[in-house]
Scaffold this active site. Sequence first.
Site, PDB file in Angstrom:
ATOM      1  N   HIS A 129     -25.249  92.815 -27.374  1.00 47.04           N
ATOM      2  CA  HIS A 129     -26.063  92.091 -26.392  1.00 47.04           C
ATOM      3  C   HIS A 129     -26.852  90.909 -26.975  1.00 47.04           C
ATOM      4  O   HIS A 129     -28.008  90.686 -26.618  1.00 47.04           O
ATOM      5  CB  HIS A 129     -27.035  93.047 -25.700  1.00 47.04           C
ATOM      6  CG  HIS A 129     -26.381  94.085 -24.837  1.00 47.04           C
ATOM      7  ND1 HIS A 129     -25.181  93.883 -24.193  1.00 47.04           N
ATOM      8  CD2 HIS A 129     -26.777  95.353 -24.495  1.00 47.04           C
ATOM      9  CE1 HIS A 129     -24.866  94.972 -23.494  1.00 47.04           C
ATOM     10  NE2 HIS A 129     -25.808  95.872 -23.659  1.00 47.04           N
TER      11      HIS A 129
ATOM     12  N   HIS B 148     -28.229  93.638 -16.910  1.00 45.94           N
ATOM     13  CA  HIS B 148     -28.172  95.035 -17.359  1.00 45.94           C
ATOM     14  C   HIS B 148     -29.094  95.937 -16.537  1.00 45.94           C
ATOM     15  O   HIS B 148     -29.812  96.774 -17.091  1.00 45.94           O
ATOM     16  CB  HIS B 148     -28.553  95.099 -18.842  1.00 45.94           C
ATOM     17  CG  HIS B 148     -27.927  96.239 -19.587  1.00 45.94           C
ATOM     18  ND1 HIS B 148     -27.939  97.534 -19.111  1.00 45.94           N
ATOM     19  CD2 HIS B 148     -27.266  96.275 -20.772  1.00 45.94           C
ATOM     20  CE1 HIS B 148     -27.326  98.316 -19.993  1.00 45.94           C
ATOM     21  NE2 HIS B 148     -26.915  97.585 -21.005  1.00 45.94           N
TER      22      HIS B 148
ATOM     23  N   GLU C 165     -21.984  96.523 -15.173  1.00 48.03           N
ATOM     24  CA  GLU C 165     -22.228  95.217 -15.773  1.00 48.03           C
ATOM     25  C   GLU C 165     -20.950  94.374 -15.741  1.00 48.03           C
ATOM     26  O   GLU C 165     -20.007  94.648 -16.477  1.00 48.03           O
ATOM     27  CB  GLU C 165     -22.688  95.383 -17.219  1.00 48.03           C
ATOM     28  CG  GLU C 165     -23.922  96.253 -17.400  1.00 48.03           C
ATOM     29  CD  GLU C 165     -23.995  96.803 -18.817  1.00 48.03           C
ATOM     30  OE1 GLU C 165     -24.196  96.014 -19.748  1.00 48.03           O
ATOM     31  OE2 GLU C 165     -23.822  98.031 -18.995  1.00 48.03           O
TER      32      GLU C 165
END
Length: 344
Positions: free
Chosen positions: A109, A178, A309
Amino acid sequence: MTEVKREVFGQMPQEEGGEAVEKFVLKSDSVKVEILSLGCIIAALETKGRDGEFSDVVLGFDTLEGYTRKHPFFGAVVGRVANRIAKGRFSVDGKEYQLFLNNGPNSLHGGAKGFDKVLWSPQVLPNGVCFFRLSPDGEEGYPGDLKVWVTYTLSGRELAINYRAQTSKTTPISLTNHAYFNLAGQGSRDIYDHEISIEADSYLPVDDTKIPTGEVAAVQGTGFDLRQPVELGKHLQKFHLDGFDHNFCLQQTQARRLVARARHPPTGRAMEVHTTQPGIQFYTGNNLDGSLKGKGSVAYHKHSAFCLETQNWPDAVNKPHFPNALLRTGDEYNHTTWLVFHTA
């Protein structure tokens, strides 16, 4: 009509600049969403059940302090690259880049300080808010000055999230939000009574560090076949699964299409996910362990929320047969995801 309100949510800690974090409240007849200028975080999302009552269906915190401490990316936009890059390494045009490793042997991420942990510059729109930031060349090890715009717009029951980016050097990019959902209402014990379906004929098996092996596997005859709605708790038991944290491979087209549905039969709350992205990571909150206390001081336990996601496939920058992960100068990254809430 969508009502848009702007207010101060809190101040960043002094060691991080002490700037004000703003909250933007978008409200229609059927949905109310609160978004922060820190990490473009969806801090609350209220939607109606069958009884007409609103409930907040996303995990998060009541105060800014919760979001400035370590947390599992609740509601945030993650980038430059969502999901995992194997060993935090990739090559572009013959040059190798090394990223920070923040997930075992991998980069996750965006690295140590990804897009989720920075303040964005907001601009209020008639029906939403657009956030902008410039990610400088070399930030977290990524090449190129990257200009990024994330726009949230609310229209009736539909929340649209548009991601745009332009770069000064070729760079990998994959942006997603997220948010952790529980349609029974955040703080509810688990998501076992939710029905989930995902429009995908194949998924990506992963190694023990959650990096795709490279195989694109058919869902047919496996626990990953979610093409028809399954009741999550019973499905996990039936296939002896500890939960999901996998990418499902979507039809490759830039057009908007319905890719997933979640429904909570007891309240009637339902959510559809539409997107232009090539993949969707289905995650069932396997790493929540009750140690984090969220809104209303409720402990968030394992399987107490799910994430859908929309993104590129994990580690695509290192797998030539996966969808293209690189943005080149002169091109624009442009993807949209729509979340549609209703009662069913």
